[in-house]
Design a protein around this motif. Structure first.
Motif, PDB file in Angstrom:
ATOM      1  N   ILE A 101      20.703  20.017  20.713  1.00 22.20           N
ATOM      2  CA  ILE A 101      21.622  18.969  21.142  1.00 22.20           C
ATOM      3  C   ILE A 101      20.964  18.266  22.320  1.00 22.20           C
ATOM      4  O   ILE A 101      21.015  18.731  23.472  1.00 22.20           O
ATOM      5  CB  ILE A 101      22.991  19.554  21.541  1.00 22.20           C
ATOM      6  N   TRP A 144      27.604  22.100   9.106  1.00 21.32           N
ATOM      7  CA  TRP A 144      27.150  22.712  10.355  1.00 21.32           C
ATOM      8  C   TRP A 144      27.530  24.191  10.420  1.00 21.32           C
ATOM      9  O   TRP A 144      26.786  25.004  10.974  1.00 21.32           O
ATOM     10  CB  TRP A 144      27.731  21.954  11.551  1.00 21.32           C
ATOM     11  N   GLU A 155      20.186  16.459  17.309  1.00 14.25           N
ATOM     12  CA  GLU A 155      21.407  15.655  17.257  1.00 14.25           C
ATOM     13  C   GLU A 155      21.932  15.501  18.682  1.00 14.25           C
ATOM     14  O   GLU A 155      21.885  16.449  19.477  1.00 14.25           O
ATOM     15  CB  GLU A 155      22.460  16.316  16.365  1.00 14.25           C
ATOM     16  N   THR A 156      22.424  14.320  19.007  1.00 17.21           N
ATOM     17  CA  THR A 156      22.891  14.074  20.376  1.00 17.21           C
ATOM     18  C   THR A 156      24.287  14.630  20.620  1.00 17.21           C
ATOM     19  O   THR A 156      24.632  14.957  21.754  1.00 17.21           O
ATOM     20  CB  THR A 156      22.896  12.568  20.674  1.00 17.21           C
ATOM     21  N   ARG A 157      25.094  14.749  19.550  1.00 20.18           N
ATOM     22  CA  ARG A 157      26.470  15.216  19.724  1.00 20.18           C
ATOM     23  C   ARG A 157      26.721  16.427  18.831  1.00 20.18           C
ATOM     24  O   ARG A 157      26.526  16.352  17.613  1.00 20.18           O
ATOM     25  CB  ARG A 157      27.465  14.111  19.372  1.00 20.18           C
ATOM     26  N   PRO A 158      27.181  17.545  19.395  1.00 16.72           N
ATOM     27  CA  PRO A 158      27.450  18.723  18.561  1.00 16.72           C
ATOM     28  C   PRO A 158      28.653  18.482  17.656  1.00 16.72           C
ATOM     29  O   PRO A 158      29.548  17.692  17.974  1.00 16.72           O
ATOM     30  CB  PRO A 158      27.741  19.820  19.585  1.00 16.72           C
TER      31      PRO A 158
END
Length: 398
Positions: A132, A119, A34-37
């Motif tokens: 990330i 999450w 995923e690019t954004r936490p």
């Protein structure tokens, strides 16, 4: 650093994260990219988010089975028990949880709250590694195994790649899978408002010649709106107008269902486009959620469709594992596609049928008048509410 796992999932939104949690609980090793936490913390004083979902019973059941429902309840959630639908010519229908002998018709949940709860649970799964990062390179070897290189230097490999990376899916583009697309040439404006009248734990929907205006209950005298307009220019005009201009326009568009509406957040808009991937499956690869399908959001079915994908994924992979079948076997993946593609198509067509039914033509105007008495029949109410309340999931083990 090189890592091998049973599954790589690209996309850690609600659907991708739920899939990662479900497969981790099946004792599979999972790499989630995923690019954004997602921040799992929660401050009850923080304002409501702009993106919300109307969660039906099938999604609730999945979230309970994943062990995250209580965490969502501990954050922020609003059950709705009634649904009011009306148009500009006097048609009026009401669906009630009481009449259906149900505790509610569903729940309104902020997307951020749902993602945070999932999450939070993922953090406890030792067999799920979260990355990330951006994917710099992806390729399949001669055996179909996937090899991904991330911009943080990590190299991942797996016999199965799941694309849960949204409507503009990178995975779908890698596979060159085409889509059947219908641009509705509409924009949906979202935001939060204070209502003069109490919402009575109900969803309210006004159909007019200009479009649809929906009010979804959050807390006392606070609702999320979904306001459908005909062009980006019109959406921009409303989104950038003054609070007074927005309040006047929203109250008018909602036919004052809940009295005067006052904006309490910014307004944002996005285009409405129906997408159906021509395939959900290719060798060692599966598309789920918006990567596979998008739908008109008027009945809140988008996230529910994605979570039904996860329900099918969980059931079919569990069955395969129990019978000694590799989860990346094309026959296993095809069962998921067979279970989900047809049902997603039916929901898409159903939304378009509703749009057509509330259009301004002599035929549809007459049909609504003929249908008005049927909406008072409890049996018809049960039939009409079943897809929204429970969702549609068929043939998952066939």
């Amino acid at each position: 650093m090189k890592q091998h796992s049973d599954v790589i999932i690209l996309g850690g939104g609600m659907v991708g994260a739920a899939a990662a949690l479900a497969l981790s609980q099946l004792k599979l090793s999972v790499s989630l990219i995923e690019t954004r936490p997602v921040d799992p913390s929660f401050d009850p004083k923080q304002p409501y988010g702009l993106r919300i979902s109307a969660i039906q019973r099938s999604s609730e059941n999945l979230l309970k089975s994943l062990g995250v429902w209580d965490s969502i309840l501990a954050r922020r959630i609003s059950a709705f028990k009634n649904m009011h639908i009306q148009d500009w010519q006097g048609f009026n229908a009401r669906l009630s949880a009481h009449d259906l002998h149900e505790p509610n018709l569903g729940h309104i949940i902020e997307n951020d709250m749902m993602a945070a709860a999932i999450w939070d649970a993922l953090a406890e799964q030792t067999n799920c590694q979260i990355h990330i990062a951006q994917t710099k390179q992806a390729q399949q070897d001669g055996y179909g195994n996937w090899h991904l290189q991330l911009d943080n230097g990590t190299e991942l490999s797996s016999p199965l790649l799941i694309g849960a990376d949204g409507a503009q899916s990178q995975v779908r583009q890698w596979l060159a899978i085409e889509q059947d697309i219908n641009d509705y040439h509409q924009q949906c404006i979202v935001g939060n408002v204070h209502t003069e009248k109490p919402h009575q734990q109900a969803c309210w929907q006004q159909y007019s010649e200009q479009g649809i205006f929906a009010l979804l209950p959050l807390s006392a005298h606070t609702c999320s709106i979904a306001w459908y307009v005909s062009s980006p220019e019109e959406a921009a005009q409303y989104c950038t107008g003054s609070s007074e201009q927005q309040a006047q326009a929203m109250t008018l568009a909602s036919a004052s269902m809940l009295g005067q509406l006052t904006p309490i957040s910014e307004l944002q808009s996005f285009p409405l486009i129906r997408r159906q991937s021509q395939r959900y499956v290719q060798a060692n690869t599966l598309l789920i959620g918006d990567a596979a399908h998008t739908v008109h959001p008027q009945a809140g079915q988008g996230v529910n469709l994605g979570l039904l994908d996860v329900t099918a994924l969980k059931a079919i992979f569990s069955h395969a594992i129990a019978h000694g079948q590799p989860i990346h076997d094309l026959r296993v993946l095809t069962r998921i596609e067979r279970a989900r593609r047809h049902d997603a198509t039916l929901v898409q067509r159903g939304m378009e049928t509703i749009n057509w039914l509330f259009s301004d033509t002599a035929v549809t105007n007459g049909l609504r008048q003929l249908a008005q008495p049927l909406t008072k029949n409890p049996i018809m109410s049960t039939i009409l509410s079943a897809p929204t309340l429970r969702g549609r999931l068929t043939g998952i083990l066939s």
